[in-house]
Write an enzyme that holds these catalytic residues in place. Structure first.
Site, PDB file in Angstrom:
ATOM      1  CE1 TYR A   1     -16.622 -34.163 143.196  1.00  0.00           C
ATOM      2  CE2 TYR A   1     -17.387 -31.862 143.765  1.00  0.00           C
ATOM      3  CZ  TYR A   1     -16.547 -32.846 143.143  1.00  0.00           C
ATOM      4  OH  TYR A   1     -15.212 -32.180 142.691  1.00  0.00           O
TER       5      TYR A   1
ATOM      6  CB  SER B   1     -18.150 -37.246 149.438  1.00  0.00           C
ATOM      7  OG  SER B   1     -17.773 -36.510 148.260  1.00  0.00           O
ATOM      8  CE  LYS B   2     -13.998 -34.523 145.401  1.00  0.00           C
ATOM      9  NZ  LYS B   2     -12.734 -35.336 145.115  1.00  0.00           N
TER      10      LYS B   2
ATOM     11  CB  SER C   1     -14.544 -29.898 144.976  1.00  0.00           C
ATOM     12  OG  SER C   1     -15.275 -28.935 144.233  1.00  0.00           O
TER      13      SER C   1
END
Length: 252
Positions: free
Chosen positions: A151, A154-155, A139
């Site tokens: 999020y 983790s990306k 992302s």
């Protein structure tokens, strides 16, 4: 463009809807043999109706044993693996203070560790034939601030893993890259839900944040993934490619 993907064996995680389904569809159009992994039996069955010829593997990719079993089933069906697309992911939580530790752990397990594990398993096969391609769906928020911290974290880890593993794997003929989507609109996604809930706010977001003036599409992500998986991208390795209509504010 002729990408030379006919009869290539492709595994796509999180492939029953959204970006994953779009990626699987384009690989099928290129003549590849494709299996999709997802947790929902109903979702898989619906995807199979829409993607004739795709193989289904039902598995919860957050569980280590399930990942091993899913890959074994893929191997039993196809005999080898040429392309792995780690697409499975989720976006939960709020700001750091309001997000429970368990939600951070859950995000890392789904968005990062599942991709690391599948990559290691697939690499064991790919390196034996000195060929293969792994594409991780990250992302733009793994590259810069924005969005939900669990999020984003983790990306970001996934992008870092991509580069580290790419430098190892290329020595055995295996390329590893990531694609970093911006805001993508599709029926099952968060942006579609937000657009329905508050169209004025979301349209203002698009005008303010996306120089391209619209949301991206699933097909625009899939086009880049399929290219990276092909021999046409033979000298692309360890890259994180933004596909975002200019949304990212980074210079790289």
């Amino acid at each position: 463009m002729e990408l030379g993907l006919e009869q290539k064996k492709v595994l796509v995680t999180g492939g029953s809807k959204g970006i994953g389904k779009g990626i699987a569809s384009l690989f099928l159009d290129e003549g590849a043999e494709v299996a999709i992994v997802a947790r929902s039996k109903e979702g898989l069955e619906q995807a199979q109706k829409e993607l004739p010829g795709v193989k289904m593997i039902q598995a919860d990719v957050t569980k280590e044993a399930a990942r091993v079993q899913a890959f074994e089933k893929f191997q039993q069906t196809f005999g080898t693996v040429d392309v792995l697309v780690n697409n499975a992911g989720k976006s939960d939580g709020r700001n750091v203070e309001e997000t429970a530790l368990g939600e951070f752990e859950s995000a890392m397990n789904m968005n990062y560790l599942s991709a690391v594990h599948f990559s290691k398993i697939a690499y064991d096969v790919m390196k034996q034939k000195q060929a293969g391609s792994i594409v991780n769906i990250s992302s733009i928020y793994g590259r810069e601030a924005g969005g939900k911290p669990s999020y984003n974290n983790s990306k970001a880890a996934l992008i870092s893993f991509t580069k580290a593993f790419a430098d190892e794997a290329i020595k055995n003929g295996v390329r590893v890259n990531s694609v970093a989507p911006g805001a993508i609109l599709h029926p099952n996604g968060n942006w579609q839900k937000r657009l329905q809930e508050n169209p004025e706010k979301i349209n203002q977001f698009v005008e303010r944040e996306i120089p391209g003036g619209r949301f991206g599409t699933v097909e625009e992500i899939a086009n880049v993934v399929v290219f990276l998986a092909s021999a046409k991208a033979s000298w692309v390795n360890g890259a994180s490619v933004n596909v975002d209509g200019g949304q990212s504010r980074m210079n790289m």
